[in-house]
Scaffold this active site. Structure first.
Site, PDB file in Angstrom:
ATOM      1  N   ARG A   2      -7.804  -5.897  -2.570  1.00 12.00           N
ATOM      2  CA  ARG A   2      -8.872  -6.881  -2.439  1.00 12.00           C
ATOM      3  C   ARG A   2      -8.253  -8.258  -2.190  1.00 12.00           C
ATOM      4  O   ARG A   2      -7.440  -8.725  -2.995  1.00 12.00           O
ATOM      5  CB  ARG A   2      -9.710  -6.911  -3.721  1.00 12.00           C
ATOM      6  CG  ARG A   2     -10.944  -7.787  -3.621  1.00 12.00           C
ATOM      7  CD  ARG A   2     -11.810  -7.617  -4.842  1.00 12.00           C
ATOM      8  NE  ARG A   2     -12.389  -6.290  -4.888  1.00 12.00           N
ATOM      9  CZ  ARG A   2     -13.507  -5.941  -4.239  1.00 12.00           C
ATOM     10  NH1 ARG A   2     -14.159  -6.829  -3.515  1.00 12.00           N
ATOM     11  NH2 ARG A   2     -13.968  -4.725  -4.321  1.00 12.00           N
ATOM     12  N   THR A  49     -11.046 -13.995  -0.100  1.00  3.30           N
ATOM     13  CA  THR A  49     -12.323 -13.565   0.501  1.00  3.30           C
ATOM     14  C   THR A  49     -13.003 -12.487  -0.348  1.00  3.30           C
ATOM     15  O   THR A  49     -14.185 -12.210  -0.164  1.00  3.30           O
ATOM     16  CB  THR A  49     -12.085 -12.969   1.900  1.00  3.30           C
ATOM     17  OG1 THR A  49     -11.300 -11.783   1.745  1.00  3.30           O
ATOM     18  CG2 THR A  49     -11.355 -13.946   2.808  1.00  3.30           C
ATOM     19  N   ASP A  99      -9.231   2.641 -16.643  1.00  4.84           N
ATOM     20  CA  ASP A  99      -8.627   2.546 -15.314  1.00  4.84           C
ATOM     21  C   ASP A  99      -7.992   3.898 -14.959  1.00  4.84           C
ATOM     22  O   ASP A  99      -7.003   4.315 -15.563  1.00  4.84           O
ATOM     23  CB  ASP A  99      -7.563   1.443 -15.308  1.00  4.84           C
ATOM     24  CG  ASP A  99      -7.045   1.176 -13.909  1.00  4.84           C
ATOM     25  OD1 ASP A  99      -7.169   0.045 -13.432  1.00  4.84           O
ATOM     26  OD2 ASP A  99      -6.510   2.125 -13.272  1.00  4.84           O
ATOM     27  N   ASP A 101      -4.225   3.776 -13.894  1.00  4.55           N
ATOM     28  CA  ASP A 101      -3.321   3.539 -15.028  1.00  4.55           C
ATOM     29  C   ASP A 101      -3.221   4.778 -15.906  1.00  4.55           C
ATOM     30  O   ASP A 101      -2.131   5.130 -16.380  1.00  4.55           O
ATOM     31  CB  ASP A 101      -3.819   2.356 -15.865  1.00  4.55           C
ATOM     32  CG  ASP A 101      -3.442   1.021 -15.240  1.00  4.55           C
ATOM     33  OD1 ASP A 101      -2.610   1.013 -14.309  1.00  4.55           O
ATOM     34  OD2 ASP A 101      -3.987  -0.008 -15.686  1.00  4.55           O
TER      35      ASP A 101
HETATM   36  N1  URA Z   1     -11.751   1.796 -11.271  1.00  3.81           N
HETATM   37  C1  URA Z   1     -11.345   2.442 -12.403  1.00  3.81           C
HETATM   38  O1  URA Z   1     -10.261   3.002 -12.443  1.00  3.81           O
HETATM   39  N2  URA Z   1     -12.176   2.459 -13.452  1.00  3.81           N
HETATM   40  C2  URA Z   1     -13.389   1.856 -13.447  1.00  3.81           C
HETATM   41  O2  URA Z   1     -14.103   1.913 -14.449  1.00  3.81           O
HETATM   42  C3  URA Z   1     -13.777   1.188 -12.268  1.00  3.81           C
HETATM   43  C4  URA Z   1     -12.947   1.170 -11.192  1.00  3.81           C
END
Ligand code: URA
Length: 209
Positions: free
Chosen positions: A104, A108, A200, A203
């Site tokens: 991202r 922008t 995430d 992760d």
């Molecule tokens: N990406 C992720 O890994 N977890 C989320 O909750 C949203 C986007």
């Protein structure tokens, strides 16, 4: 308008519960993503067309069913989408695998492609975009657009967990794309994480923080 299919198979739901659990470590998380993706591949290919084939069994000749039509392609969005590849390939090993990497732009806020390698015959394939967490829909929409720009036409999106905001965004930008999910969650939080979600996905897959 495209459809959203929520795969409520008991095995998928059971494994998804383990996946969401904060106490599930990276190895188990990876294994579960693979297993859920394999089960999702079974469901998401349910409507692929079949055709008749003449074969000979050890006893006689017969007319039996075989997959017809287009070949398949899977396209994980880097990096979390990688976790879904092996599970899907276990069921459809002949599928070609493309990759799309996006970041991202901090100014922008638009998704920018930093890597894209797709099968050369992408227009002729049934394509499954793999994005485990359909949150805002920004990455999925951009990836789908990049694929369309390269001639892709038959595109489905496959996510483990979706937020309603992400589904709406994809429906709006790409009304031709069906969406397959294992769960529709409640909402996004202020940081665009899916709630209750699983945190995430990248992760947790790769043990980074
Ligand atoms: N990406 C992720 O890994 N977890 C989320 O909750 C949203 C986007």
């Amino acid at each position: 308008m495209s459809k959203v299919v929520v795969m409520d198979h008991p095995l998928i739901q059971h494994k998804l519960t383990m996946l969401r659990d904060i106490n599930t470590g990276s190895k188990d998380f990876r294994d579960l993503v693979k297993e859920i993706s394999m089960l999702m591949a079974y469901e998401m290919t349910r409507e692929l067309p079949l055709e008749d084939a003449e074969i000979e069994t050890p006893l006689c000749t017969m007319t039996s069913k075989t997959l017809a039509g287009k070949k398949l392609g899977i396209i994980p969005i880097l990096r979390a989408g990688l976790g879904m590849v092996d599970g899907v390939l276990q069921l459809i090993p002949a599928a070609k695998v493309g990759h799309i990497g996006l970041y991202r732009d901090p100014e922008t806020l638009q998704p920018v492609e930093y890597y894209c390698k797709l099968p050369s015959d992408v227009p002729e394939r049934e394509l499954f975009v793999l994005d485990p967490m359909l949150a805002t829909g920004g990455s999925a929409n951009a990836a789908i657009q990049f694929i369309k720009d390269r001639g892709g036409v038959n595109i489905r999106l496959v996510s483990l967990i979706a937020a309603p905001e992400g589904v709406d965004a994809v429906h709006k930008a790409h009304p031709d794309v069906d969406i397959y999910v294992a769960a529709m969650d409640e909402k996004l939080n202020d940081h665009a994480y899916i709630v209750p979600g699983l945190g995430d996905a990248g992760d947790r897959l790769f043990g980074t923080k």
